[in-house]
Design a protein around this motif. Structure first.
Motif, PDB file in Angstrom:
ATOM      1  N   GLN A 165      -0.334   8.888   2.609  1.00  0.00           N
ATOM      2  CA  GLN A 165       0.458   8.070   1.585  1.00  0.00           C
ATOM      3  C   GLN A 165       1.844   8.515   1.494  1.00  0.00           C
ATOM      4  O   GLN A 165       2.902   7.548   1.586  1.00  0.00           O
ATOM      5  CB  GLN A 165      -0.100   8.202   0.069  1.00  0.00           C
ATOM      6  N   GLN A 218       6.642  -1.418  -5.132  1.00  0.00           N
ATOM      7  CA  GLN A 218       5.846  -2.532  -5.820  1.00  0.00           C
ATOM      8  C   GLN A 218       5.759  -3.861  -5.217  1.00  0.00           C
ATOM      9  O   GLN A 218       4.927  -4.466  -5.287  1.00  0.00           O
ATOM     10  CB  GLN A 218       6.492  -2.472  -7.183  1.00  0.00           C
ATOM     11  N   GLU A 231      -5.406   0.561  -2.664  1.00  0.00           N
ATOM     12  CA  GLU A 231      -4.231   0.038  -3.041  1.00  0.00           C
ATOM     13  C   GLU A 231      -3.338  -0.752  -2.091  1.00  0.00           C
ATOM     14  O   GLU A 231      -2.808  -1.395  -2.091  1.00  0.00           O
ATOM     15  CB  GLU A 231      -3.110   1.299  -3.427  1.00  0.00           C
ATOM     16  N   TRP A 232      -4.146  -0.418  -0.634  1.00  0.00           N
ATOM     17  CA  TRP A 232      -3.693  -1.350   0.385  1.00  0.00           C
ATOM     18  C   TRP A 232      -4.342  -2.500   0.829  1.00  0.00           C
ATOM     19  O   TRP A 232      -5.522  -2.389   0.506  1.00  0.00           O
ATOM     20  CB  TRP A 232      -3.310  -0.529   1.654  1.00  0.00           C
TER      21      TRP A 232
END
Length: 354
Positions: A93, A115, A138-139
């Motif tokens: 990350q 964002q 989150e990806w």
């Protein structure tokens, strides 16, 4: 404009072959910029990881010169964390975040967060090593059909590490072939070949295990006691004092015995007796390290003991013995992961809270 601004593809590329190239080119069709994370970076060379990160970057430059020059392909190293998926995820990350911010801000639009940036993980579920595809919810996801061909880097290395090396031209680009042709003429290749031959013969002599070993993590005044391995595998690399469990001893007694045999650790009165060494053990830190791939010799499970020696300006004296070429104290802050045998750096990080 692609759906995703950035794609992320993780691999070891030992070496870069046509399968990797096909995946990368497929991913580049679906993302604006592809970040390739070169795994197992910062490790000592082994027959499984024979090429440094810089050398693998050289292979990429021979195959993807245009993509690298134009910035559509960005290479970044990531280390292994065999005992902590969380630590590995955090490193990935950080690498991606830093790369995206640095790359995107070159365009004159300054970003402070991600964002509004669409990122996707690119890959295919080829085997158990691809579990990481599920670790980054989150990806987004760029699913690639399958690996090109029926081979892997393991097959390429198997042919390479022979007395008469075979370089697989049918599955390697011309630039990588040229690079490997030069590599097999080096002393580095000769040393790796000798280690590969030793490891190939090991199961026939000793079996495949599982075996039980012990390791001593000995800390004193910001220093750690390490030995330099005197023979294969890992000849010349730094390692923790340790070895195999004898049938007639406990695991703790084995750790103390190996520590004494390999370092002859002494204070001003002479060699420190076993009972005193036992009193230095921090029982709350004793830990088993059992990653299935931690050793190329076979299935080896080690038990690590943390010895906290009294703080003092003059460190206990040590002398290399048994199969250790030497034994010395090393400042913890001076050490690098690529200096270490097998997973010993990972053990030190976890045991010494680095």
């Amino acid at each position: 404009m692609s759906k995703f601004h950035y794609g992320v593809f993780v691999g070891r590329f030992q070496p870069l072959h046509a399968g990797h190239e096909a995946v990368i080119r497929s991913a580049l069709e679906q993302v604006d910029t592809l970040i390739v994370l070169i795994g197992s970076s910062g490790q000592a060379r082994t027959p499984r990881n024979p090429f440094t990160c810089a050398e693998r970057e050289e292979m990429f430059a021979k195959v993807f010169k245009h993509e690298l020059t134009t910035g559509r392909l960005i290479l970044k190293p990531v280390s292994d964390h065999p005992y902590s998926d969380a630590a590995w995820c955090a490193e990935v990350q950080r690498a991606v975040n830093e790369t995206v911010l640095a790359d995107y801000n070159k365009g004159g639009v300054v970003l402070h967060g991600l964002q509004d940036i669409e990122i996707a993980l690119a890959g295919y579920g080829k085997d158990r090593t691809s579990y990481y595809l599920k670790l980054f919810p989150e990806w987004g996801n760029v699913q690639l059909a399958s690996q090109y061909g029926t081979f892997s880097s393991t097959d390429v290395r198997r042919q390479l590490f022979q007395r008469i090396p075979v370089i697989s031209r049918s599955v390697l680009s011309a630039g990588v072939v040229e690079w490997l042709e030069a590599f097999v003429l080096t002393e580095t290749f000769r040393a790796l070949l000798e280690e590969a031959e030793y490891l190939d013969a090991y199961p026939g002599q000793w079996g495949r295990g599982p075996f039980v070993t012990v390791d001593a993590v000995v800390i004193q005044s910001g220093n750690i006691l390490l030995v330099e391995r005197g023979q294969a595998p890992g000849k010349g690399l730094l390692a923790l004092p340790g070895g195999f469990l004898d049938p007639s001893e406990s695991i703790k007694d084995a750790a103390i015995r190996e520590l004494k045999e390999e370092t002859a650790i002494s204070d001003h009165k002479g060699e420190i007796p076993p009972a005193m060494l036992a009193s230095f053990i921090d029982g709350t830190k004793t830990r088993v390290f059992d990653h299935p791939d931690r050793s190329l010799r076979g299935r080896i499970i080690t038990h690590a003991f943390l010895f906290r020696l009294p703080e003092r300006r003059e460190l206990f004296s040590v002398t290399g013995g048994d199969d250790a070429r030497s034994a010395n104290w090393h400042r913890l802050g001076d050490l690098k992961s690529e200096q270490f045998f097998e997973d010993h750096w990972s053990i030190i990080q976890l045991m010494a809270d680095l």
